[in-house]
Enzyme design. Structure first.
Site, PDB file in Angstrom:
ATOM      1  N   HIS A  23     -44.948  -9.935 -68.563  1.00 23.17           N
ATOM      2  CA  HIS A  23     -43.749 -10.324 -68.165  1.00 23.17           C
ATOM      3  C   HIS A  23     -43.283  -9.500 -67.279  1.00 23.17           C
ATOM      4  CE1 HIS A  23     -40.157 -12.626 -69.145  1.00 23.17           C
ATOM      5  NE2 HIS A  23     -40.921 -13.686 -69.588  1.00 23.17           N
ATOM      6  N   GLU A  46     -51.073 -11.317 -68.591  1.00 25.68           N
ATOM      7  CA  GLU A  46     -50.317 -11.970 -67.844  1.00 25.68           C
ATOM      8  C   GLU A  46     -49.214 -10.958 -67.133  1.00 25.68           C
ATOM      9  OE1 GLU A  46     -47.303 -15.873 -67.938  1.00 25.68           O
ATOM     10  OE2 GLU A  46     -48.949 -15.593 -69.225  1.00 25.68           O
ATOM     11  N   HIS A  59     -48.647 -22.177 -65.507  1.00 26.68           N
ATOM     12  CA  HIS A  59     -47.483 -21.498 -66.341  1.00 26.68           C
ATOM     13  C   HIS A  59     -46.634 -22.888 -66.699  1.00 26.68           C
ATOM     14  CE1 HIS A  59     -43.367 -19.802 -66.234  1.00 26.68           C
ATOM     15  NE2 HIS A  59     -43.852 -18.879 -67.270  1.00 26.68           N
ATOM     16  N   GLU A 109     -46.777 -17.161 -62.079  1.00 25.81           N
ATOM     17  CA  GLU A 109     -45.320 -17.905 -62.345  1.00 25.81           C
ATOM     18  C   GLU A 109     -44.204 -17.550 -61.560  1.00 25.81           C
ATOM     19  OE1 GLU A 109     -42.827 -16.197 -65.778  1.00 25.81           O
ATOM     20  OE2 GLU A 109     -44.895 -15.852 -66.297  1.00 25.81           O
ATOM     21  N   ASP A 138     -48.759 -11.410 -72.521  1.00 25.87           N
ATOM     22  CA  ASP A 138     -47.752 -11.501 -71.397  1.00 25.87           C
ATOM     23  C   ASP A 138     -47.290 -10.304 -71.423  1.00 25.87           C
ATOM     24  OD1 ASP A 138     -46.244 -12.452 -69.350  1.00 25.87           O
ATOM     25  OD2 ASP A 138     -45.334 -13.986 -70.604  1.00 25.87           O
ATOM     26  N   ASP A 152     -46.879 -22.715 -61.186  1.00 16.29           N
ATOM     27  CA  ASP A 152     -45.719 -23.424 -62.204  1.00 16.29           C
ATOM     28  C   ASP A 152     -45.504 -24.698 -61.345  1.00 16.29           C
ATOM     29  OD1 ASP A 152     -43.389 -24.699 -63.388  1.00 16.29           O
ATOM     30  OD2 ASP A 152     -43.300 -22.735 -64.583  1.00 16.29           O
TER      31      ASP A 152
END
Length: 381
Positions: A185, A209, A284, A235, A183, A257
C-alpha cells in the site's frame, strides 16, 4: 444515434456512477471515481459532458482523444477517472447497440473464466486464519491482504516480525495450492520494503503490491532486482506513459484501475504494452459493480491477464456492497474462484436505476483516514 443526457450519482459506500443516455433509448453506465474525492470527479464529468452531449456515442476512440487531450492540460487522477467512467459507459452503449458483450468488440474472448481473488483482514493471526478459511470455503483460490497498518519509516523488528507472521499464517491457512498476494500500500520506504520482501519470499506470495509509492517508480529497478517476489504496481498510475517506467523497471504485474486509468480504452492498451515486457495484467478494483464489470470485459479479451480483484466482503463496504445496485447478481456469482464469461451485451450487468437514484439522494461523503506516526508526523495510509 446521439448522446442526449449525462448524469452522475454519488452512492454509498464511496462510489460514483455515471449514466449516459442516447436518443435511441440505449443507456450506458460507468464508474468514474477517485475514492475520497467523488465530488471533484463528479464536477469533472459535468465539464466533459458539455463536449459529449449531442455527439455520436460510438466514436469512442475519438472521444477518448478529445476528452484526455482537448483541454490542453492533461493527466492526473481526477481527469483520468472522469474519462474512465465515461469511456466505460460508451463501451456499454456500443455493446448494447451491436448486441454483443464488450469483450467481443475488443477482439473476442481468449478465455471463458476469469480468476478472481478476495480480500481478507483480521487484526490478529487467528482472525486472519478464520477469514481465509471462510474465503476458501466460498470457493476462492486466492486472497489478498495488507502487509501492515501504519509502519515506521524503517520498520522495527517487531513490525517486521508481524508482517512475516501474517504472511506465514496466510500460507498455512491456504496450503500450497492456493495463492496469497500482499499489499504494501505504499506504506513502506524502499529500504523497509527490501527487508520485508527478503523475509516473506520463502512463503511464495503471488505478488507484492505497491512496495513503494508511485512517485518512487525510479527506485523500482533496484527493488525488483533485490527480490524473487514478483512486484506489482499501478493502481496510482493512470496512462501508458506512466506505466512505461514501471514496466522498464521489471515489474511482473501491472495493476491499472478501470475507473482511474482512462477506462476500457486505455487499460486495454496498457495490457498490450505490458505484454511486450512479459508482464501480466491484474486490474485494481476495490470498487463497485460497473468498475468490476468493465475489468472483467477487458480480462476476457486480454492474453496476458493474471487475476482480478473484486470487492465482495471488502472492509470498505459497510453501507452497501457489490450487489446493492444491480438487478441480477448472476454475472458476479463466482464458482471455484472464477467469474464465468457471458454473452450479455455491453458491460453485461443491469443497473438497478431506482436504487441508484434513491441512494444518491442521501449519500454521505467518504474520506480516507489520515494517519500519523507517534511523533505527530504524517504517515502513509
Amino acid at each position: 444515434m446521439k448522446i442526449t443526457r449525462i448524469e452522475t450519482f454519488r452512492l454509498p459506500p464511496r462510489w460514483l456512477f455515471c449514466r449516459v443516455e442516447t436518443d435511441d433509448g440505449i443507456v450506458g453506465w460507468g464508474e468514474p471515481v477517485v475514492e475520497g474525492r467523488a465530488e471533484v470527479v463528479r464536477t469533472a464529468v459535468d465539464v466533459l459532458a458539455e463536449y459529449l452531449v449531442g455527439r455520436d456515442p460510438l466514436r469512442i476512440q475519438d472521444h477518448w482523444q478529445v476528452l484526455t487531450k482537448g483541454g490542453f492540460y492533461r493527466g492526473g487522477p481526477v481527469l483520468s477517472s472522469a474519462v474512465a467512467g465515461l469511456d466505460q459507459a460508451l463501451w456499454d452503449i456500443a455493446g448494447k447497440a451491436y448486441g454483443v458483450p464488450v469483450h467481443a468488440l475488443l477482439g473476442g474472448p481468449v478465455r471463458d473464466a476469469v480468476r478472481v481473488y478476495a480480500w481478507v483482514g483480521g487484526d490478529e493471526p487467528a482472525e486472519l486464519a478464520d477469514d481465509i478459511a471462510a474465503q476458501v470455503a466460498a470457493g476462492f483460490t486466492a486472497v489478498k491482504m495488507n502487509a501492515a497498518g501504519r509502519v515506521s519509516p524503517l520498520p522495527t523488528s517487531v513490525e517486521t516480525a508481524a508482517v512475516v507472521e501474517r504472511a506465514a499464517t496466510a500460507r498455512e491457512a491456504l496450503g500450497p495450492d492456493r495463492d496469497m498476494a500482499i499489499d504494501f500500500h505504499g506504506r513502506f520506504t524502499p529500504a523497509g520494503a527490501r527487508r520485508v520482501l527478503e523475509l516473506i519470499a520463502p512463503l511464495h506470495p503471488l505478488f507484492a503490491e505497491e512496495p513503494v509509492l508511485p512517485e518512487q517508480t525510479h527506485l523500482l529497478p533496484r527493488l525488483v532486482e533485490s527480490t524473487a517476489v514478483p512486484i506489482a504496481t499501478g493502481e496510482r498510475l493512470f496512462s501508458r506513459a506512466e506505466f512505461l517506467p514501471a514496466l522498464q523497471a521489471g515489474i511482473a504485474v501491472a495493476q491499472p484501475d478501470l475507473s482511474h486509468a482512462g477506462g476500457i480504452s486505455e487499460v486495454h492498451r496498457i495490457a498490450a504494452l505490458a505484454e511486450t515486457f512479459g508482464a501480466l495484467l491484474a486490474p485494481h478494483c476495490p470498487l463497485g459493480p460497473l468498475a468490476l464489470a468493465a475489468s472483467l470485459q477487458v480480462a476476457f479479451a486480454t492474453p496476458n491477464f493474471l487475476i482480478q480483484e473484486q470487492s465482495l466482503g471488502i472492509h470498505y463496504n459497510k453501507s452497501a456492497d457489490l450487489l446493492s445496485y444491480v438487478l441480477d447478481p448472476a454475472p458476479f456469482r463466482f464458482t471455484d474462484g472464477h467469474a464465468r464469461r457471458t454473452t450479455l451485451p455491453g458491460l453485461g450487468i443491469t443497473v438497478d436505476e431506482a436504487a441508484v437514484r434513491q441512494a444518491d439522494a442521501s449519500a454521505a461523503a467518504w474520506r480516507n483516514p489520515v494517519w500519523r506516526h507517534p511523533d505527530g508526523s504524517f504517515a502513509e495510509w
